[in-house]
Design an enzyme around this catalytic site. Structure first.
Site, PDB file in Angstrom:
ATOM      1  N   ASN A   1      -0.396  10.450   5.766  1.00 18.04           N
ATOM      2  CA  ASN A   1      -1.680   9.992   6.678  1.00 18.04           C
ATOM      3  C   ASN A   1      -2.630  11.055   6.490  1.00 18.04           C
ATOM      4  O   ASN A   1      -3.854  10.775   6.595  1.00 18.04           O
ATOM      5  CB  ASN A   1      -1.135   9.710   8.113  1.00 18.04           C
ATOM      6  CG  ASN A   1      -0.702   8.214   8.164  1.00 18.04           C
ATOM      7  OD1 ASN A   1      -1.156   7.444   7.986  1.00 18.04           O
ATOM      8  ND2 ASN A   1       0.664   8.270   8.360  1.00 18.04           N
TER       9      ASN A   1
ATOM     10  N   SER B   1      -7.122  10.410   0.211  1.00 20.91           N
ATOM     11  CA  SER B   1      -7.326  11.356  -0.939  1.00 20.91           C
ATOM     12  C   SER B   1      -6.564  10.622  -2.552  1.00 20.91           C
ATOM     13  O   SER B   1      -5.845   9.758  -2.285  1.00 20.91           O
ATOM     14  CB  SER B   1      -6.872  12.597  -0.961  1.00 20.91           C
ATOM     15  OG  SER B   1      -5.506  12.714  -0.646  1.00 20.91           O
TER      16      SER B   1
ATOM     17  N   THR C   1       3.213  -8.583  11.769  1.00 17.16           N
ATOM     18  CA  THR C   1       3.147  -7.494  11.125  1.00 17.16           C
ATOM     19  C   THR C   1       1.797  -7.248  10.391  1.00 17.16           C
ATOM     20  O   THR C   1       0.952  -8.143  10.622  1.00 17.16           O
ATOM     21  CB  THR C   1       4.336  -7.151  10.308  1.00 17.16           C
ATOM     22  OG1 THR C   1       4.303  -5.643   9.811  1.00 17.16           O
ATOM     23  CG2 THR C   1       4.282  -8.054   8.971  1.00 17.16           C
TER      24      THR C   1
ATOM     25  N   THR D   1       0.975  -1.138   0.076  1.00 17.20           N
ATOM     26  CA  THR D   1       0.068   0.029   0.052  1.00 17.20           C
ATOM     27  C   THR D   1       0.787   1.255   0.070  1.00 17.20           C
ATOM     28  O   THR D   1       1.317   1.794  -1.004  1.00 17.20           O
ATOM     29  CB  THR D   1      -0.966   0.100   1.197  1.00 17.20           C
ATOM     30  OG1 THR D   1      -0.121  -0.154   2.278  1.00 17.20           O
ATOM     31  CG2 THR D   1      -1.951  -1.139   0.922  1.00 17.20           C
TER      32      THR D   1
ATOM     33  N   LYS E   1       4.374  -6.891   4.080  1.00 21.23           N
ATOM     34  CA  LYS E   1       4.322  -5.549   3.886  1.00 21.23           C
ATOM     35  C   LYS E   1       3.705  -4.724   5.007  1.00 21.23           C
ATOM     36  O   LYS E   1       3.305  -5.356   6.234  1.00 21.23           O
ATOM     37  CB  LYS E   1       3.017  -5.251   2.932  1.00 21.23           C
ATOM     38  CG  LYS E   1       1.568  -5.746   3.106  1.00 21.23           C
ATOM     39  CD  LYS E   1       0.579  -4.656   3.821  1.00 21.23           C
ATOM     40  CE  LYS E   1       0.821  -3.566   3.298  1.00 21.23           C
ATOM     41  NZ  LYS E   1      -0.263  -2.661   4.153  1.00 21.23           N
TER      42      LYS E   1
END
Length: 415
Positions: A410, A415, A197, A160, A186
């Protein structure tokens, strides 16, 4: 996702090349789950007889995929793993469970297995319904074109805000047979694992029972992923799964069913080392990272107490911003130790920044020199150690600094 304006300064010059593991194959696709022209779907096809273990988030608002994995792990076998990025399928109510059911049904049909042999994971935005119909129909084709030599592509598909894929490989002997352990994960933000994680998947060709795998994985999570943090926020989606295809049995490896078997000593050490490697890679790719930081606590009453104190330091915004600003403000370490809730002797507390003692026995060290320590703070990797003076236990935690870019990423996440 939030705009990541720069690649982590700790991104490797070249990625680890993971060898093929017999019984494991991958295929990825651009399903348009949140963005177009972005790989966001992974199908892993596993050989019949693959055993599985997993450690999952302890969050009270765990995602629908986590709940499904928790249920399927009880059976101990796996044939498929489906992962999507862009949408966490968390806090999505009945629709979330339905999305998991649709995914599991299509995956089970695609690889011809039972539904409980399908594991699912999702990562991305929380609270938005996941339309599984958008990608479930792709799984049949992915199963047909899955390839064994595609670990890097698999790792990229689950990213991501990560700026590089995290990959690691180790080998070990079980008896006189060499086995391989491959892993990828990830995570860059919302990282304060309470098990693992955000997403981590480990594969081996070893012949090990699911019970033995579970014991090993749960043990090593404590001193690897659970000793790493980026921002103190435990994800709703934390999932660490390990799959053992058993293919090494055809090369003469005798199956192992007990985690404490002497035959697994080298394997256990290699697994721990791989998990530690991946945990550090996550910290080195923390959102907005400019410095990699290790906190070492000694002189504590227990390992758990030392870890709690280390995490109090590693999760302190005021301390992490000072590190980002290259300010040797050791008073903020004093604060973090004191707020941890664990035993510490104020008048014995001693603190080092790298090799430099900055405080000794409850007050500033006589040899402390601001310029010398400030120069140390310009390093890309920082070690801060504190002896709390109440025992003999020690623990180590890895983290990164807290920068303006973390805030920007963050603030713009959706957006």
């Amino acid at each position: 996702m939030g705009k990541v304006t720069s690649v982590s300064p700790f991104a490797p010059a070249s990625l680890a090349k993971l060898p093929v593991i017999e019984g494991v194959a991958f295929a990825t696709a651009e399903a348009g789950i949140r963005y177009k022209n972005r790989t966001d779907l992974l199908l892993t096809v596993l050989a019949e007889g693959t055993s599985v273990a997993g450690v999952l988030t302890q969050s009270k608002t765990a995602s629908a995929p986590v709940l499904a994995c928790r249920k399927h792990l009880k059976k101990g076998t796996a044939r498929a793993l489906v992962v999507n990025s862009g949408n966490a399928n968390a806090f999505t109510g009945k629709k979330g469970a339905e999305a998991v059911d649709i995914t599991v049904t299509h995956a089970a049909d695609a690889v011809v297995c039972k539904p409980h042999e399908v594991f699912v994971a999702s990562t991305g935005v929380i609270g938005e319904p996941l339309d599984a119909e958008k990608f479930a129909h792709l799984l049949a084709d992915l199963a047909k074109r899955a390839e064994p030599d595609a670990f890097e592509a698999a790792a990229r598909a689950i990213m991501t805000t990560d700026t590089f894929p995290k990959l690691a490989m180790r080998t070990a002997l079980i008896g006189d047979v060499e086995v391989t352990i491959n892993g990828f994960c990830k995570g860059a933000g919302m990282i304060a694992p309470d098990m693992a994680t955000m997403l981590c998947f480990i594969f081996t060709d070893a012949a090990i029972s699911s019970d033995a795998l579970q014991e090993l994985l749960a043990e090593h999570v404590q001193t690897t992923f659970n000793c790493m943090t980026v921002d103190g926020d435990t994800s709703t989606s934390d999932t660490c799964l390990m799959f053992a295809t058993g293919a090494a049995e055809t090369r003469g490896q005798k199956p192992v069913t007990k985690a404490n078997s002497k035959k697994l000593q080298a394997f256990s050490e290699a697994l721990h080392d791989l998990m530690r490697d991946l945990a550090i890679q996550v910290a080195k790719d923390g959102e907005g990272v400019s410095k990699f930081v290790t906190f070492e606590i000694t002189g504590a009453k227990s390992w758990h107490a030392a870890r709690t104190i280390a995490l109090a330091c590693a999760n302190s915004p005021i301390l992490k911003t000072a590190i980002a600003g290259e300010d040797p403000n050791w008073g903020r370490v004093v604060m973090a130790v004191g707020k941890s809730g664990e035993a510490a002797d104020r008048d014995k507390l001693t603190i080092w920044f790298g090799p430099h003692c900055v405080a000794r026995d409850g007050e500033r060290a006589e040899e402390y020199d601001e310029k010398t320590v400030a120069a140390y703070m310009k390093n890309a990797e920082i070690v801060i150690r504190a002896d709390v003076g109440v025992g003999k236990a020690a623990a180590r935690v890895w983290t990164c600094d807290l920068t303006h870019e973390y805030v920007s990423i963050n603030a713009d996440y959706r957006s």
